[in-house]
Design a protein around this motif. Structure first.
Motif, PDB file in Angstrom:
ATOM      1  N   LEU A 105      -6.695 -10.058   4.526  1.00 32.48           N
ATOM      2  CA  LEU A 105      -6.473 -10.249   3.086  1.00 32.48           C
ATOM      3  C   LEU A 105      -7.584 -11.085   2.475  1.00 32.48           C
ATOM      4  CD1 LEU A 105      -2.609 -10.857   3.127  1.00 32.48           C
ATOM      5  CD2 LEU A 105      -3.830  -8.789   2.417  1.00 32.48           C
ATOM      6  N   HIS A 106      -8.773 -10.534   2.449  1.00 32.95           N
ATOM      7  CA  HIS A 106      -9.924 -11.243   1.901  1.00 32.95           C
ATOM      8  C   HIS A 106      -9.870 -11.245   0.367  1.00 32.95           C
ATOM      9  CE1 HIS A 106     -11.352 -11.050   5.962  1.00 32.95           C
ATOM     10  NE2 HIS A 106     -11.398  -9.725   5.946  1.00 32.95           N
ATOM     11  N   GLY A 107     -10.319 -12.323  -0.221  1.00 32.80           N
ATOM     12  CA  GLY A 107     -10.417 -12.396  -1.673  1.00 32.80           C
ATOM     13  C   GLY A 107      -9.102 -12.617  -2.391  1.00 32.80           C
ATOM     14  N   ARG A 108      -8.048 -12.920  -1.657  1.00 32.35           N
ATOM     15  CA  ARG A 108      -6.751 -13.213  -2.278  1.00 32.35           C
ATOM     16  C   ARG A 108      -6.519 -14.718  -2.253  1.00 32.35           C
ATOM     17  NH1 ARG A 108      -3.692  -8.270  -1.788  1.00 32.35           N
ATOM     18  NH2 ARG A 108      -5.175  -6.670  -1.133  1.00 32.35           N
ATOM     19  N   ASP A 109      -5.867 -15.251  -3.299  1.00 31.71           N
ATOM     20  CA  ASP A 109      -5.547 -16.680  -3.267  1.00 31.71           C
ATOM     21  C   ASP A 109      -4.361 -16.920  -2.340  1.00 31.71           C
ATOM     22  OD1 ASP A 109      -3.110 -16.230  -4.699  1.00 31.71           O
ATOM     23  OD2 ASP A 109      -4.178 -16.384  -6.600  1.00 31.71           O
ATOM     24  N   ASP A 114       0.428 -15.494   0.817  1.00 36.26           N
ATOM     25  CA  ASP A 114       1.747 -15.896   1.322  1.00 36.26           C
ATOM     26  C   ASP A 114       2.826 -14.896   0.916  1.00 36.26           C
ATOM     27  OD1 ASP A 114       0.617 -18.104   2.471  1.00 36.26           O
ATOM     28  OD2 ASP A 114       1.321 -19.528   0.952  1.00 36.26           O
ATOM     29  N   ALA A 115       2.747 -14.401  -0.320  1.00 34.64           N
ATOM     30  CA  ALA A 115       3.743 -13.443  -0.807  1.00 34.64           C
ATOM     31  C   ALA A 115       3.657 -12.126  -0.032  1.00 34.64           C
ATOM     32  CB  ALA A 115       3.542 -13.199  -2.300  1.00 34.64           C
ATOM     33  N   ILE A 116       2.437 -11.659   0.228  1.00 33.41           N
ATOM     34  CA  ILE A 116       2.251 -10.406   0.975  1.00 33.41           C
ATOM     35  C   ILE A 116       2.759 -10.561   2.400  1.00 33.41           C
ATOM     36  CG2 ILE A 116       0.527  -8.821   1.923  1.00 33.41           C
ATOM     37  CD1 ILE A 116      -1.151  -9.375  -0.626  1.00 33.41           C
ATOM     38  N   VAL A 117       2.386 -11.659   3.043  1.00 34.67           N
ATOM     39  CA  VAL A 117       2.814 -11.892   4.425  1.00 34.67           C
ATOM     40  C   VAL A 117       4.324 -11.991   4.510  1.00 34.67           C
ATOM     41  CG1 VAL A 117       2.774 -13.548   6.333  1.00 34.67           C
ATOM     42  CG2 VAL A 117       0.649 -12.955   5.149  1.00 34.67           C
ATOM     43  N   SER A 119       6.551 -10.687   2.517  1.00 31.68           N
ATOM     44  CA  SER A 119       7.123  -9.363   2.295  1.00 31.68           C
ATOM     45  C   SER A 119       7.026  -8.496   3.544  1.00 31.68           C
ATOM     46  CB  SER A 119       6.394  -8.684   1.125  1.00 31.68           C
ATOM     47  OG  SER A 119       6.805  -7.338   0.987  1.00 31.68           O
ATOM     48  N   LEU A 120       5.886  -8.543   4.223  1.00 33.01           N
ATOM     49  CA  LEU A 120       5.683  -7.715   5.411  1.00 33.01           C
ATOM     50  C   LEU A 120       6.481  -8.229   6.607  1.00 33.01           C
ATOM     51  CD1 LEU A 120       1.892  -6.975   4.986  1.00 33.01           C
ATOM     52  CD2 LEU A 120       3.737  -5.289   4.948  1.00 33.01           C
ATOM     53  N   LEU A 121       6.621  -9.534   6.724  1.00 29.68           N
ATOM     54  CA  LEU A 121       7.472 -10.078   7.783  1.00 29.68           C
ATOM     55  C   LEU A 121       8.902  -9.567   7.641  1.00 29.68           C
ATOM     56  CD1 LEU A 121       6.212 -13.766   7.956  1.00 29.68           C
ATOM     57  CD2 LEU A 121       6.145 -12.115   9.836  1.00 29.68           C
ATOM     58  N   ASN A 122       9.383  -9.522   6.410  1.00 31.20           N
ATOM     59  CA  ASN A 122      10.726  -8.980   6.167  1.00 31.20           C
ATOM     60  C   ASN A 122      10.775  -7.490   6.472  1.00 31.20           C
ATOM     61  OD1 ASN A 122      11.908 -11.404   5.350  1.00 31.20           O
ATOM     62  ND2 ASN A 122      11.262 -11.144   3.229  1.00 31.20           N
ATOM     63  N   LEU A 123       9.719  -6.782   6.099  1.00 31.52           N
ATOM     64  CA  LEU A 123       9.681  -5.335   6.293  1.00 31.52           C
ATOM     65  C   LEU A 123       9.784  -4.968   7.770  1.00 31.52           C
ATOM     66  CD1 LEU A 123       9.171  -2.555   4.801  1.00 31.52           C
ATOM     67  CD2 LEU A 123       6.767  -2.871   5.430  1.00 31.52           C
TER      68      LEU A 123
END
Length: 241
Positions: A105-109, A114-117, A119-123
């Motif tokens: 996840l380059h270039g993301r704050d 944290d939000a993406i991770v 979400s994917l952990l839940n997925l």
């Protein structure tokens, strides 16, 4: 149905040995397909060519209308918007589950990462394992981490190279169904490479059967079982039933 990936008459070779010969197929938007065949049939080479890890000597590969590969023109792998899941998971042993998922996840704050991770952990049902390291996980859990990491950058296409082969038969069946459900939920187009008929037919909407670098038949599981195109397809599908 609109094609996301278009493979037009590609040829791959090592020195003078032809590995892929005049291969063509399409992957529709939001569809999962598989390349099925015995070891050495060229299916992994085809996947590597799509990923940009192998050159092609003829033909063309397009993703969403953009040329990824042609003779003398190769877009680097990191610019292809393609995710990959490998047979050996390829996780970073010194990084936690969360940090493995966030790696691409380059270039993301930080808040967005944290939000993406999260979400994917839940997925992939690993929310309780976020701070663990790969060696603390089962094989199935490690493969879920690898899948989440591949999905994190939101690729247009996911490539999976024998992703379940290191698992026992029951785990392989369960995880292959789970992965299909995840891809459908996320509306991700994908290609699965496998030598296992049950795996291919569980995960994919359509399957291409390969032999010696050529595509023998393309169709649904029902079509391949009931109307094999030639003796090889009939024997290969029948042998695995």
């Amino acid at each position: 149905m609109t094609a996301l990936l278009e493979i037009h008459n590609i040829n791959c070779r090592y020195d003078d040995q032809v590995i892929i010969d005049d291969l063509s197929f399409n992957v529709p938007q939001h569809q999962i397909v598989s390349l099925l065949g015995p070891s050495g049939c060229g299916k992994t080479t085809a996947l590597r060519a799509i990923a940009g890890l192998e050159n092609i000597f003829a033909g063309q590969i397009l993703l969403d209308g953009v040329c990824l590969s042609s003779t003398g023109n190769v877009l680097p792998p990191e610019q292809r918007q393609i995710g990959m899941v490998f047979q050996d998971y390829a996780l970073f042993p010194h990084l936690s589950v969360s940090k493995n998922i966030a790696f691409g996840l380059h270039g993301r704050d930080k808040a967005e990462k944290d939000a993406i991770v999260h979400s994917l952990l839940n997925l992939v049902h690993l929310e309780k394992h976020a701070d663990k390291y790969p060696h603390q996980l089962s094989g199935g859990q490690q493969q879920r981490v690898a899948l989440a990491r591949a999905l994190a950058p939101d690729p247009k296409l996911l490539l999976m190279d024998e992703p379940f082969s290191n698992l026992d038969s029951e785990m392989r069946r369960n995880l292959s169904r789970e992965v299909r459900d995840i891809l459908i939920e996320r509306k991700i187009s994908a290609i699965l490479v496998t030598h296992d008929q049950e795996e291919a037919f569980t995960v994919a909407d359509e399957t291409g059967v390969m032999l010696e670098g050529t595509l023998q038949q393309w169709g649904s599981a029902q079509q391949l079982r009931e109307s094999p195109a030639n003796e090889f397809v009939s024997r290969f599908i029948g042998r695995q039933q």
